[in-house]
Design a protein around this motif. Structure first.
Motif, PDB file in Angstrom:
ATOM      1  N   ARG A 175       0.829  -1.239   0.114  1.00 58.76           N
ATOM      2  CA  ARG A 175      -0.099  -0.072   0.009  1.00 58.76           C
ATOM      3  C   ARG A 175       0.800   1.412   0.024  1.00 58.76           C
ATOM      4  O   ARG A 175       0.327   2.401  -0.226  1.00 58.76           O
ATOM      5  CB  ARG A 175      -0.842  -0.007   1.051  1.00 58.76           C
ATOM      6  N   GLU A 176       2.137   1.119   0.086  1.00 63.80           N
ATOM      7  CA  GLU A 176       2.850   2.347   0.177  1.00 63.80           C
ATOM      8  C   GLU A 176       3.135   3.316  -1.011  1.00 63.80           C
ATOM      9  O   GLU A 176       3.461   4.540  -0.815  1.00 63.80           O
ATOM     10  CB  GLU A 176       4.650   1.809   0.488  1.00 63.80           C
ATOM     11  N   ALA A 177       2.590   2.716  -2.123  1.00 61.73           N
ATOM     12  CA  ALA A 177       2.613   3.459  -3.398  1.00 61.73           C
ATOM     13  C   ALA A 177       1.352   4.625  -3.382  1.00 61.73           C
ATOM     14  O   ALA A 177       1.445   5.741  -3.818  1.00 61.73           O
ATOM     15  CB  ALA A 177       2.397   2.789  -4.578  1.00 61.73           C
ATOM     16  N   ILE A 178       0.374   4.355  -2.443  1.00 57.70           N
ATOM     17  CA  ILE A 178      -0.705   5.243  -2.199  1.00 57.70           C
ATOM     18  C   ILE A 178      -1.069   5.964  -0.913  1.00 57.70           C
ATOM     19  O   ILE A 178      -1.878   6.929  -0.966  1.00 57.70           O
ATOM     20  CB  ILE A 178      -2.182   4.268  -2.728  1.00 57.70           C
ATOM     21  N   MET A 179      -0.316   5.517  -0.037  1.00 57.99           N
ATOM     22  CA  MET A 179      -0.242   6.104   1.408  1.00 57.99           C
ATOM     23  C   MET A 179       1.025   6.135   2.045  1.00 57.99           C
ATOM     24  O   MET A 179       1.878   5.035   1.732  1.00 57.99           O
ATOM     25  CB  MET A 179      -1.437   5.676   2.096  1.00 57.99           C
ATOM     26  N   ASP A 180       1.483   7.050   2.985  1.00 58.43           N
ATOM     27  CA  ASP A 180       2.441   6.918   3.793  1.00 58.43           C
ATOM     28  C   ASP A 180       1.834   6.245   5.145  1.00 58.43           C
ATOM     29  O   ASP A 180       0.633   6.685   5.448  1.00 58.43           O
ATOM     30  CB  ASP A 180       3.111   8.066   4.410  1.00 58.43           C
ATOM     31  N   PHE A 181       2.668   5.412   6.173  1.00 63.56           N
ATOM     32  CA  PHE A 181       2.217   4.953   7.251  1.00 63.56           C
ATOM     33  C   PHE A 181       2.789   5.855   8.398  1.00 63.56           C
ATOM     34  O   PHE A 181       3.990   6.124   8.518  1.00 63.56           O
ATOM     35  CB  PHE A 181       2.368   3.356   7.236  1.00 63.56           C
ATOM     36  N   SER A 182       1.834   5.855   9.538  1.00 65.07           N
ATOM     37  CA  SER A 182       2.402   6.337  10.641  1.00 65.07           C
ATOM     38  C   SER A 182       3.104   5.426  11.508  1.00 65.07           C
ATOM     39  O   SER A 182       3.274   4.303  10.841  1.00 65.07           O
ATOM     40  CB  SER A 182       1.202   6.792  11.550  1.00 65.07           C
ATOM     41  N   ASP A 183       3.562   5.527  12.578  1.00 64.04           N
ATOM     42  CA  ASP A 183       4.022   4.468  13.360  1.00 64.04           C
ATOM     43  C   ASP A 183       2.893   3.859  14.001  1.00 64.04           C
ATOM     44  O   ASP A 183       1.773   4.315  13.756  1.00 64.04           O
ATOM     45  CB  ASP A 183       4.407   5.241  14.724  1.00 64.04           C
ATOM     46  N   LEU A 184       3.103   2.541  14.452  1.00 58.94           N
ATOM     47  CA  LEU A 184       1.976   1.592  15.079  1.00 58.94           C
ATOM     48  C   LEU A 184       1.279   2.303  16.349  1.00 58.94           C
ATOM     49  O   LEU A 184       2.160   2.893  17.043  1.00 58.94           O
ATOM     50  CB  LEU A 184       2.577   0.258  15.361  1.00 58.94           C
ATOM     51  N   TYR A 185      -0.013   2.222  16.425  1.00 58.32           N
ATOM     52  CA  TYR A 185      -0.636   2.596  17.634  1.00 58.32           C
ATOM     53  C   TYR A 185      -1.273   1.633  18.420  1.00 58.32           C
ATOM     54  O   TYR A 185      -1.858   1.839  19.372  1.00 58.32           O
ATOM     55  CB  TYR A 185      -1.686   3.845  17.105  1.00 58.32           C
ATOM     56  N   TYR A 186      -1.291   0.286  17.743  1.00 61.54           N
ATOM     57  CA  TYR A 186      -2.141  -0.783  18.371  1.00 61.54           C
ATOM     58  C   TYR A 186      -1.657  -1.962  17.846  1.00 61.54           C
ATOM     59  O   TYR A 186      -1.201  -2.272  16.720  1.00 61.54           O
ATOM     60  CB  TYR A 186      -3.806  -0.623  18.066  1.00 61.54           C
ATOM     61  N   MET A 187      -1.442  -3.377  18.599  1.00 62.68           N
ATOM     62  CA  MET A 187      -1.198  -4.488  18.075  1.00 62.68           C
ATOM     63  C   MET A 187      -2.223  -5.215  18.104  1.00 62.68           C
ATOM     64  O   MET A 187      -2.979  -5.692  19.193  1.00 62.68           O
ATOM     65  CB  MET A 187      -0.026  -4.954  19.215  1.00 62.68           C
ATOM     66  N   GLY A 188      -2.719  -5.875  17.075  1.00 59.57           N
ATOM     67  CA  GLY A 188      -3.624  -7.002  16.717  1.00 59.57           C
ATOM     68  C   GLY A 188      -3.103  -8.037  16.319  1.00 59.57           C
ATOM     69  O   GLY A 188      -1.921  -8.376  16.248  1.00 59.57           O
ATOM     70  N   GLY A 189      -4.008  -9.178  15.936  1.00 60.35           N
ATOM     71  CA  GLY A 189      -3.923 -10.437  15.213  1.00 60.35           C
ATOM     72  C   GLY A 189      -4.696 -10.780  14.325  1.00 60.35           C
ATOM     73  O   GLY A 189      -5.835 -10.011  14.115  1.00 60.35           O
ATOM     74  N   GLN A 190      -4.411 -11.879  13.514  1.00 64.69           N
ATOM     75  CA  GLN A 190      -5.442 -12.276  12.657  1.00 64.69           C
ATOM     76  C   GLN A 190      -6.054 -13.597  12.855  1.00 64.69           C
ATOM     77  O   GLN A 190      -5.359 -14.530  13.318  1.00 64.69           O
ATOM     78  CB  GLN A 190      -4.820 -12.164  11.233  1.00 64.69           C
ATOM     79  N   SER A 191      -7.162 -14.010  12.784  1.00 62.71           N
ATOM     80  CA  SER A 191      -7.901 -15.124  12.883  1.00 62.71           C
ATOM     81  C   SER A 191      -8.617 -16.028  11.691  1.00 62.71           C
ATOM     82  O   SER A 191      -9.257 -15.035  10.928  1.00 62.71           O
ATOM     83  CB  SER A 191      -8.770 -14.957  14.133  1.00 62.71           C
ATOM     84  N   LEU A 192      -8.660 -17.117  11.944  1.00 63.58           N
ATOM     85  CA  LEU A 192      -9.704 -17.961  11.006  1.00 63.58           C
ATOM     86  C   LEU A 192     -10.781 -18.213  11.829  1.00 63.58           C
ATOM     87  O   LEU A 192     -10.644 -18.518  12.835  1.00 63.58           O
ATOM     88  CB  LEU A 192      -9.013 -19.175  10.559  1.00 63.58           C
ATOM     89  N   VAL A 193     -11.918 -17.740  11.259  1.00 68.69           N
ATOM     90  CA  VAL A 193     -13.154 -17.743  12.109  1.00 68.69           C
ATOM     91  C   VAL A 193     -14.324 -18.589  11.343  1.00 68.69           C
ATOM     92  O   VAL A 193     -14.445 -18.747  10.278  1.00 68.69           O
ATOM     93  CB  VAL A 193     -13.882 -16.440  12.184  1.00 68.69           C
ATOM     94  N   THR A 194     -14.997 -19.621  12.242  1.00 68.27           N
ATOM     95  CA  THR A 194     -16.094 -20.370  11.666  1.00 68.27           C
ATOM     96  C   THR A 194     -17.257 -20.526  12.793  1.00 68.27           C
ATOM     97  O   THR A 194     -17.375 -19.472  13.792  1.00 68.27           O
ATOM     98  CB  THR A 194     -15.573 -21.602  11.226  1.00 68.27           C
ATOM     99  N   VAL A 195     -18.317 -21.246  12.566  1.00 64.20           N
ATOM    100  CA  VAL A 195     -19.263 -21.246  13.481  1.00 64.20           C
ATOM    101  C   VAL A 195     -19.228 -22.654  14.235  1.00 64.20           C
ATOM    102  O   VAL A 195     -18.509 -23.471  13.829  1.00 64.20           O
ATOM    103  CB  VAL A 195     -20.792 -21.358  12.872  1.00 64.20           C
ATOM    104  N   ALA A 196     -19.598 -22.727  15.271  1.00 61.28           N
ATOM    105  CA  ALA A 196     -19.511 -23.942  16.408  1.00 61.28           C
ATOM    106  C   ALA A 196     -19.529 -25.280  15.530  1.00 61.28           C
ATOM    107  O   ALA A 196     -18.839 -26.113  15.647  1.00 61.28           O
ATOM    108  CB  ALA A 196     -20.388 -23.716  17.401  1.00 61.28           C
ATOM    109  N   ASP A 197     -20.786 -25.434  14.889  1.00 61.30           N
ATOM    110  CA  ASP A 197     -20.935 -26.695  14.386  1.00 61.30           C
ATOM    111  C   ASP A 197     -19.955 -27.201  13.318  1.00 61.30           C
ATOM    112  O   ASP A 197     -19.756 -28.346  12.897  1.00 61.30           O
ATOM    113  CB  ASP A 197     -22.442 -27.115  14.050  1.00 61.30           C
ATOM    114  N   LYS A 198     -18.963 -26.213  12.887  1.00 61.01           N
ATOM    115  CA  LYS A 198     -18.035 -26.594  11.879  1.00 61.01           C
ATOM    116  C   LYS A 198     -16.380 -26.541  12.577  1.00 61.01           C
ATOM    117  O   LYS A 198     -15.439 -27.067  11.962  1.00 61.01           O
ATOM    118  CB  LYS A 198     -17.816 -25.702  10.782  1.00 61.01           C
ATOM    119  N   ALA A 199     -16.537 -26.023  13.789  1.00 64.40           N
ATOM    120  CA  ALA A 199     -15.195 -25.747  14.424  1.00 64.40           C
ATOM    121  C   ALA A 199     -14.268 -26.918  14.429  1.00 64.40           C
ATOM    122  O   ALA A 199     -12.993 -26.836  13.899  1.00 64.40           O
ATOM    123  CB  ALA A 199     -15.353 -25.043  15.731  1.00 64.40           C
ATOM    124  N   GLU A 200     -14.756 -28.155  14.585  1.00 65.95           N
ATOM    125  CA  GLU A 200     -14.094 -29.242  14.716  1.00 65.95           C
ATOM    126  C   GLU A 200     -13.142 -29.755  13.386  1.00 65.95           C
ATOM    127  O   GLU A 200     -12.358 -30.495  13.585  1.00 65.95           O
ATOM    128  CB  GLU A 200     -14.509 -30.564  15.660  1.00 65.95           C
TER     129      GLU A 200
END
Ligand code: ARG
Length: 299
Positions: A122-147
């Motif tokens: 994305r650096e071609a279209i914007m500059d980035f500030s310093d980080l302000y928050y640390m998050g993470g990424q997940s794969l999500v589904t519903v209970a009957d498919k979880a297993e």
């Protein structure tokens, strides 16, 4: 002021092209030192910020006791803090997430504050500030498919429909980890969640804290995998090439992290996000769209 700024920009470009990175760094440092004198925004005296309010606790609408939707979330509180810090009035534009990217690309806004990952692509279209928050990424589904999902391989074939938000790094992650699945891009995280609940998507790539927030309203959602991603954390997208604005934003972020404001914003946002809320765009009358409103008002 525009002229000085244009000159400065030329100087930075010339410096990196002809004189090497060291001089460019000096120019950037000079801009950082007196950003207040150099500051220009799209509209004088105003900080114009694009966001995508389908993303609690980052940004969403909190419904007040009169039933009115008010934009809330820690990104919004941080945007207000930055505007105050810079002595500007805050103006927020709510669009879908890919709209945040295009507003930045066309230079129509000063900032994009939308839980943005500092993706180098994305650096071609914007500059980035310093980080302000640390998050993470997940794969999500519903209970009957979880297993049925213990690794990405379990859903990496065309009979599995996998969702992610249009324009997001989650869509890249879907393509990276489950390239053979039927990947669907949807404009809003709200849409993705509805599809999961309606059994139209098998799983989806969603920011972890956002998934946890949706889980509070829809306990049948389950986070099944942690998704590795290099660009951990959120940054602010800054109008490209506006060195003074970038310097001011970074200074304000550092202040918000140091004075405890940011942790307060996160705590407040998480608290508000457990109350009555609405995620997505408002209709033309500025009202929450009914279907999703019942989803938050009910249960
Ligand atoms: N962090 C991800 C990205 O930068 C998703 C951000 C989505 N933000 C939102 N407000 N919906 O691609």
């Amino acid at each position: 002021m525009k002229k000085i700024y244009a000159f400065m920009l030329t100087a930075v470009v010339a410096a990196s092209a002809f004189a090497g990175a060291a001089f460019a760094e000096d120019a950037t440092e000079a801009a950082a030192a007196d950003w207040r004198a150099e500051l220009t925004t799209i509209e004088d005296g105003v900080l114009t910020v694009a966001t995508s309010p389908d993303f609690a606790p980052y940004e969403f609408y909190s419904i007040d006791e009169n039933g009115n939707p008010n934009m809330a979330g820690f990104d919004i509180a941080l945007a207000q803090y930055i505007a105050d810090y810079m002595g500007l009035e805050l103006s927020i534009i709510a669009v879908d997430f890919d709209g945040v990217l295009s507003e930045l690309q066309t230079g129509s806004v000063d900032l994009g504050v939308a839980g943005l990952s500092p993706d180098p692509a994305r650096e071609a279209i914007m500059d980035f500030s310093d980080l302000y928050y640390m998050g993470g990424q997940s794969l999500v589904t519903v209970a009957d498919k979880a297993e049925t999902i213990t690794s990405f391989d379990d859903i990496n074939s065309s009979e599995f429909t996998v969702g992610a938000q249009t324009g997001s790094i989650q869509l890249d992650l879907a393509n990276q980890y489950t390239p053979n699945a039927s990947i669907v891009a949807m404009p809003k995280v709200t849409d993705i969640v509805s599809e999961l609940l309606a059994d139209k998507e098998y799983a989806a790539f969603i920011e972890t804290d956002v998934a946890k927030c949706y889980q509070k309203i829809h306990p049948e959602l389950e986070i099944v995998l942690d998704v590795p991603y290099d660009q951990a954390g959120s940054a602010i997208g800054v109008n490209k090439g506006n060195a003074a604005l970038l310097a001011g934003v970074n200074e304000a972020i550092a202040a918000a992290l140091a004075d405890g404001s940011m942790s307060q914003f996160v705590a407040d946002a998480n608290e508000l996000a457990t109350g009555e809320k609405y995620e997505g765009l408002l209709d033309e009358a500025g009202e929450a769209v009914t279907e999703a409103a019942t989803e938050t008002a009910g249960e």
